[in-house]
Design a protein around this motif. Structure first.
Motif, PDB file in Angstrom:
ATOM      1  N   VAL A 158     -51.842  18.042  -3.245  1.00  0.00           N
ATOM      2  CA  VAL A 158     -52.663  18.692  -2.225  1.00  0.00           C
ATOM      3  C   VAL A 158     -53.497  17.645  -1.505  1.00  0.00           C
ATOM      4  O   VAL A 158     -54.205  16.855  -2.133  1.00  0.00           O
ATOM      5  N   VAL A 159     -53.397  17.650  -0.189  1.00  0.00           N
ATOM      6  CA  VAL A 159     -54.262  16.846   0.669  1.00  0.00           C
ATOM      7  C   VAL A 159     -55.030  17.828   1.543  1.00  0.00           C
ATOM      8  O   VAL A 159     -54.441  18.752   2.108  1.00  0.00           O
ATOM      9  N   THR A 172     -58.664  18.887   4.145  1.00  0.00           N
ATOM     10  CA  THR A 172     -59.828  18.562   4.969  1.00  0.00           C
ATOM     11  C   THR A 172     -60.973  19.521   4.666  1.00  0.00           C
ATOM     12  O   THR A 172     -61.948  19.572   5.425  1.00  0.00           O
ATOM     13  N   SER A 173     -60.877  20.255   3.569  1.00  0.00           N
ATOM     14  CA  SER A 173     -61.800  21.368   3.314  1.00  0.00           C
ATOM     15  C   SER A 173     -63.007  21.005   2.463  1.00  0.00           C
ATOM     16  O   SER A 173     -63.460  21.805   1.649  1.00  0.00           O
ATOM     17  N   GLY A 174     -63.509  19.799   2.628  1.00  0.00           N
ATOM     18  CA  GLY A 174     -64.835  19.526   2.105  1.00  0.00           C
ATOM     19  C   GLY A 174     -64.952  18.746   0.824  1.00  0.00           C
ATOM     20  O   GLY A 174     -66.038  18.278   0.499  1.00  0.00           O
ATOM     21  N   PHE A 175     -63.889  18.591   0.029  1.00  0.00           N
ATOM     22  CA  PHE A 175     -63.963  17.837  -1.217  1.00  0.00           C
ATOM     23  C   PHE A 175     -63.391  16.440  -0.982  1.00  0.00           C
ATOM     24  O   PHE A 175     -62.181  16.256  -0.924  1.00  0.00           O
ATOM     25  N   PHE A 176     -64.286  15.443  -0.840  1.00  0.00           N
ATOM     26  CA  PHE A 176     -63.851  14.086  -0.527  1.00  0.00           C
ATOM     27  C   PHE A 176     -64.103  13.114  -1.671  1.00  0.00           C
ATOM     28  O   PHE A 176     -63.347  12.176  -1.868  1.00  0.00           O
ATOM     29  N   ALA A 184     -52.124  19.156 -15.452  1.00  0.00           N
ATOM     30  CA  ALA A 184     -51.152  20.181 -15.836  1.00  0.00           C
ATOM     31  C   ALA A 184     -49.904  20.144 -14.962  1.00  0.00           C
ATOM     32  O   ALA A 184     -48.789  20.374 -15.438  1.00  0.00           O
ATOM     33  N   GLY A 185     -50.094  19.851 -13.679  1.00  0.00           N
ATOM     34  CA  GLY A 185     -48.960  19.877 -12.756  1.00  0.00           C
ATOM     35  C   GLY A 185     -48.338  18.529 -12.500  1.00  0.00           C
ATOM     36  O   GLY A 185     -47.317  18.437 -11.806  1.00  0.00           O
ATOM     37  N   GLY A 186     -48.944  17.449 -13.046  1.00  0.00           N
ATOM     38  CA  GLY A 186     -48.443  16.110 -12.761  1.00  0.00           C
ATOM     39  C   GLY A 186     -48.574  15.766 -11.290  1.00  0.00           C
ATOM     40  O   GLY A 186     -47.694  15.132 -10.704  1.00  0.00           O
ATOM     41  N   THR A 187     -49.701  16.184 -10.695  1.00  0.00           N
ATOM     42  CA  THR A 187     -49.874  16.084  -9.250  1.00  0.00           C
ATOM     43  C   THR A 187     -51.171  15.350  -8.908  1.00  0.00           C
ATOM     44  O   THR A 187     -52.002  15.064  -9.774  1.00  0.00           O
ATOM     45  N   SER A 188     -51.338  15.106  -7.614  1.00  0.00           N
ATOM     46  CA  SER A 188     -52.528  14.405  -7.126  1.00  0.00           C
ATOM     47  C   SER A 188     -53.230  15.213  -6.049  1.00  0.00           C
ATOM     48  O   SER A 188     -52.613  16.020  -5.343  1.00  0.00           O
ATOM     49  N   PHE A 189     -54.535  14.958  -5.910  1.00  0.00           N
ATOM     50  CA  PHE A 189     -55.397  15.648  -4.941  1.00  0.00           C
ATOM     51  C   PHE A 189     -56.169  14.609  -4.153  1.00  0.00           C
ATOM     52  O   PHE A 189     -56.668  13.623  -4.709  1.00  0.00           O
ATOM     53  N   HIS A 190     -56.295  14.844  -2.844  1.00  0.00           N
ATOM     54  CA  HIS A 190     -57.075  13.936  -2.007  1.00  0.00           C
ATOM     55  C   HIS A 190     -57.722  14.713  -0.870  1.00  0.00           C
ATOM     56  O   HIS A 190     -57.084  15.559  -0.246  1.00  0.00           O
ATOM     57  N   TRP A 224     -57.360  13.150  -9.206  1.00  0.00           N
ATOM     58  CA  TRP A 224     -58.150  13.211  -7.978  1.00  0.00           C
ATOM     59  C   TRP A 224     -58.246  11.798  -7.436  1.00  0.00           C
ATOM     60  O   TRP A 224     -58.818  10.911  -8.061  1.00  0.00           O
ATOM     61  N   LEU A 225     -57.714  11.580  -6.254  1.00  0.00           N
ATOM     62  CA  LEU A 225     -57.692  10.265  -5.636  1.00  0.00           C
ATOM     63  C   LEU A 225     -58.686  10.220  -4.486  1.00  0.00           C
ATOM     64  O   LEU A 225     -58.548  10.954  -3.512  1.00  0.00           O
ATOM     65  N   THR A 226     -59.694   9.366  -4.583  1.00  0.00           N
ATOM     66  CA  THR A 226     -60.598   9.165  -3.461  1.00  0.00           C
ATOM     67  C   THR A 226     -60.049   8.043  -2.588  1.00  0.00           C
ATOM     68  O   THR A 226     -59.069   7.373  -2.934  1.00  0.00           O
ATOM     69  N   GLN A 227     -60.720   7.797  -1.471  1.00  0.00           N
ATOM     70  CA  GLN A 227     -60.315   6.695  -0.614  1.00  0.00           C
ATOM     71  C   GLN A 227     -60.416   5.368  -1.356  1.00  0.00           C
ATOM     72  O   GLN A 227     -59.629   4.447  -1.112  1.00  0.00           O
ATOM     73  N   LEU A 228     -61.364   5.257  -2.276  1.00  0.00           N
ATOM     74  CA  LEU A 228     -61.499   4.022  -3.052  1.00  0.00           C
ATOM     75  C   LEU A 228     -60.292   3.807  -3.950  1.00  0.00           C
ATOM     76  O   LEU A 228     -59.892   2.668  -4.208  1.00  0.00           O
TER      77      LEU A 228
END
Length: 352
Positions: free
Chosen positions: A97-98, A100-104, A123-129, A335-339
């Protein structure tokens, strides 16, 4: 070597979502496989028609279960407010999931949501940004990029200036409180004031990037300017004597000193129609770093040969997130931030 193609779901088609649809339709790196909408007048329509580019062969649906069941690499999630449970459902289903809804950036204000998102990623083996123009790119990536050429930093000032009638949807007039009595406006919570936890994420990202810790974030008193005459617009008028401009300021303190200061300035008229006669210029993002050497950077639209200059705010908001999709999809879960992402390498922007 053939280019990798990422299968994308567009979740909602507001201003940012439509910018996403237009980009996915034109960029060969992406294959738009599904589009979720929430209004009956969009359901069943071709997503390209909704986005204003003509048919692209993808029909929009309001069937959440059907969308979640699709095989996709990433969901571009663009509602104004994030539903954490929905995002976690998408992550657990195996979709990155990528948004723009407020979680940065997982600051303390979002600790609970961050824990849920991290668990869903595992759980899903996935990433969020999460990304966007501000908070986001103009409020953290640009200041940190500019810091790269500094020898010493004393203070970082970030200015967001918006000419509302020229460069923002007219619904901003009502929900931002323009046209209200000054005393009533100052006695009630403001939209920008309520947004402080979101803007603060960019401040924490800057501090983390510089290797320092924020002691506290404080808000200065809100400044307003009133209309010296009626200010007409397409849907009515901002009456004489009511709020016609507003300025908000937030400061992040480090070691007892102001390190990061955010200014949000929204106006509906030029200085000749305001009291006091504020003159903040046109819509732009401006980063000013005081230190060695003093350095400034401005981000704004480009003036065209006919003299017009459109503010590309929604496209910037969308692309700040979209261009990270390949890196997010190819990264380890979490959870992947810009850093974490570092220098994002956009794909498919240069086309034949």
């Amino acid at each position: 070597m053939p280019k990798k193609v990422y299968r994308i779901i567009q979740w909602m088609t507001g201003d940012v979502g439509r910018a996403g649809v237009r980009h996915f339709a034109g960029n060969p790196v992406y294959d738009l496989v599904g589009v979720l909408v929430h209004s009956a007048d969009k359901t069943g329509r071709d997503a390209g028609d909704i986005a204003g580019i003509g048919p692209i062969g993808v029909a929009a649906t309001d069937d959440v279960d059907a969308i979640v069941a699709l095989d996709a690499d990433c969901v571009f999630y663009t509602p104004i407010i994030m539903d954490v449970d929905t995002v976690c459902r998408l992550l657990r289903s195996g979709k990155n999931v990528v948004t723009t809804s407020g979680f940065f950036h997982p600051s303390n204000d979002f600790r609970g949501g961050a824990e849920q998102i991290r668990a869903a990623c595992a759980a899903g083996g996935t990433s969020f940004h999460g990304a966007g123009i501000h908070p986001g790119y103009a409020g953290d990536v640009l200041p940190l990029t500019l810091a790269r050429v500094m020898s010493r930093i004393d203070t970082i000032q970030v200015y967001e200036v918006v000419d509302v009638l020229a460069d923002a949807p007219l619904d901003h007039i009502d929900w931002m409180g323009f046209g209200k009595n000054k005393e009533a406006f100052l006695s009630e919570p403001t939209i920008l004031g309520l947004g402080l936890p979101f803007f603060a994420q960019s401040m924490y990202m800057i501090a983390d990037g510089l290797g320092v810790a924020i002691d506290e974030i404080t808000a200065a008193e809100i400044d307003v300017a009133t209309a010296v005459e009626d200010i007409p617009h397409a849907e009515g008028v901002i009456p004489k004597g009511t709020v016609a401009a507003q300025r908000h300021e937030w400061t992040a303190w480090v070691d007892g000193k102001p390190l990061i200061v955010f200014h949000a300035i929204y106006v509906t008229a030029g200085p000749d129609r305001l009291e006091p006669a504020w003159d903040w210029g046109g819509t732009r993002y401006e980063i000013v770093i005081e230190g060695d050497p003093p350095t400034e950077l401005t981000l704004e639209g480009v003036r065209q040969p006919d003299g017009t200059m459109a503010h590309p705010g929604y496209t910037w908001t969308a692309m700040a997130a979209v261009n990270a999709i390949p890196a997010v999809c190819d990264a380890a879960p979490g959870w992947l931030t810009q850093l974490d992402l570092g220098l994002v390498q956009p794909r498919g922007l240069v086309r034949k």
